[in-house]
Scaffold this active site. Structure first.
Site, mmCIF file in Angstrom:
data_model
loop_
_atom_site.group_PDB
_atom_site.id
_atom_site.type_symbol
_atom_site.label_atom_id
_atom_site.label_comp_id
_atom_site.label_asym_id
_atom_site.label_seq_id
_atom_site.Cartn_x
_atom_site.Cartn_y
_atom_site.Cartn_z
ATOM 1 N N ARG A 34 0.827 -1.213 0.000
ATOM 2 C CA ARG A 34 0.000 0.000 0.000
ATOM 3 C C ARG A 34 0.862 1.265 0.000
ATOM 4 N NH1 ARG A 34 -3.376 3.090 4.157
ATOM 5 N NH2 ARG A 34 -5.247 3.764 3.025
ATOM 6 N N ILE A 48 -7.074 7.696 -0.990
ATOM 7 C CA ILE A 48 -6.955 6.247 -1.042
ATOM 8 C C ILE A 48 -7.805 5.724 0.102
ATOM 9 C CG2 ILE A 48 -4.807 6.317 0.318
ATOM 10 C CD1 ILE A 48 -3.944 3.743 -1.068
ATOM 11 N N SER A 49 -8.679 4.782 -0.203
ATOM 12 C CA SER A 49 -9.665 4.345 0.786
ATOM 13 C C SER A 49 -9.018 3.674 1.995
ATOM 14 C CB SER A 49 -10.660 3.361 0.144
ATOM 15 O OG SER A 49 -11.470 4.007 -0.796
ATOM 16 N N GLN A 50 -9.717 3.733 3.093
ATOM 17 C CA GLN A 50 -9.348 3.014 4.305
ATOM 18 C C GLN A 50 -9.174 1.533 3.964
ATOM 19 O OE1 GLN A 50 -12.594 3.092 7.016
ATOM 20 N NE2 GLN A 50 -11.449 2.237 8.743
#
Length: 231
Positions: A48, A74-76
């Site tokens: 990530r 950027i999503s959780q």
């Protein structure tokens, strides 16, 4: 600029981006209810930190959404894991995993990279050209060969490649655009956030093969708005 493919040491990470940090994140996600071992392993493996700016890599393996510029995030990690898990659940008991998946909203490219490890092909559409250029470079650096990307209005989907076995949206609108639903295989599944900026739900729509879709609410979420056009 980093050349590709990335050196193994950079993929592996160290310190706050090390495997130990990833393992802690995975433990957090499991405590929060993520169960699919395939999803857990991909979250553990996909770097990530490669999908965010270097200045924010300290937070790469925390369970938080992070800014990626252009008003996007950027999503959780929990959200990425839950959406992926919800998509795969539809195909439980079937011989094959989904062959073609459409993603609306490439963003950093992280969700697409996660999907690419679990499905046949990922088709991802992004309306912000600068973000798509970054994502494409990251895909090349990681050697992801089953990903195709397109610079276009996400609300239009990717009709030339329809139908898709699954569709995932990474931005929230009041409803799912009909043009996107029309590109879903009649027995496929769509996972998306729906609602206003102040109140959104993650939904899953499962096709019955006869033109109807069963809708399930999977919980409250918070996403950037689904916008039309290109930028």
């Amino acid at each position: 600029m980093t050349t590709y493919p990335l050196p193994a040491a950079q993929l592996k990470g160290e310190g706050v981006t090390s495997q130990r940090a990833r393992n802690r994140l995975v433990a957090t996600l499991q405590d929060a209810g993520i169960r699919d071992p395939r999803v857990i392993e991909v979250i553990r493996t996909v770097p990530r930190h490669h999908f965010i700016d270097q200045a924010l890599q300290l937070h790469a393996y925390e369970n938080d959404a992070l800014p990626i510029g252009h008003g996007q995030t950027i999503s959780q990690p929990w959200v990425v894991a839950r959406m992926t898990e919800a998509l795969l659940e539809h195909f439980e008991g079937q011989k094959d995993m989904p062959r073609k998946v459409l993603e609306i909203g490439t963003g950093s490219g992280y969700q697409a990279a996660v999907l690419s490890a679990l499905v046949g092909e990922v088709y991802t559409v992004e309306r912000i050209e600068a973000l798509l250029r970054q994502a494409r470079r990251r895909f090349r650096q990681l050697g992801l060969t089953n990903l195709r990307s397109r610079y276009d209005d996400g609300k239009l989907g990717w009709p030339d490649e329809a139908p898709f076995d699954a569709i995932i949206l990474t931005a929230a609108g009041d409803t799912i655009p009909n043009r996107i639903l029309e590109q879903l295989n009649p027995t496929g599944v769509l996972v998306a956030p729906v609602g206003s900026p102040s109140r959104q739900n993650l939904i899953r729509m499962r096709g019955d093969g006869k033109g109807d879709f069963a809708l399930e609410e999977l919980g409250a979420v918070s996403f950037v708005p689904l916008l039309g056009g290109i930028g």
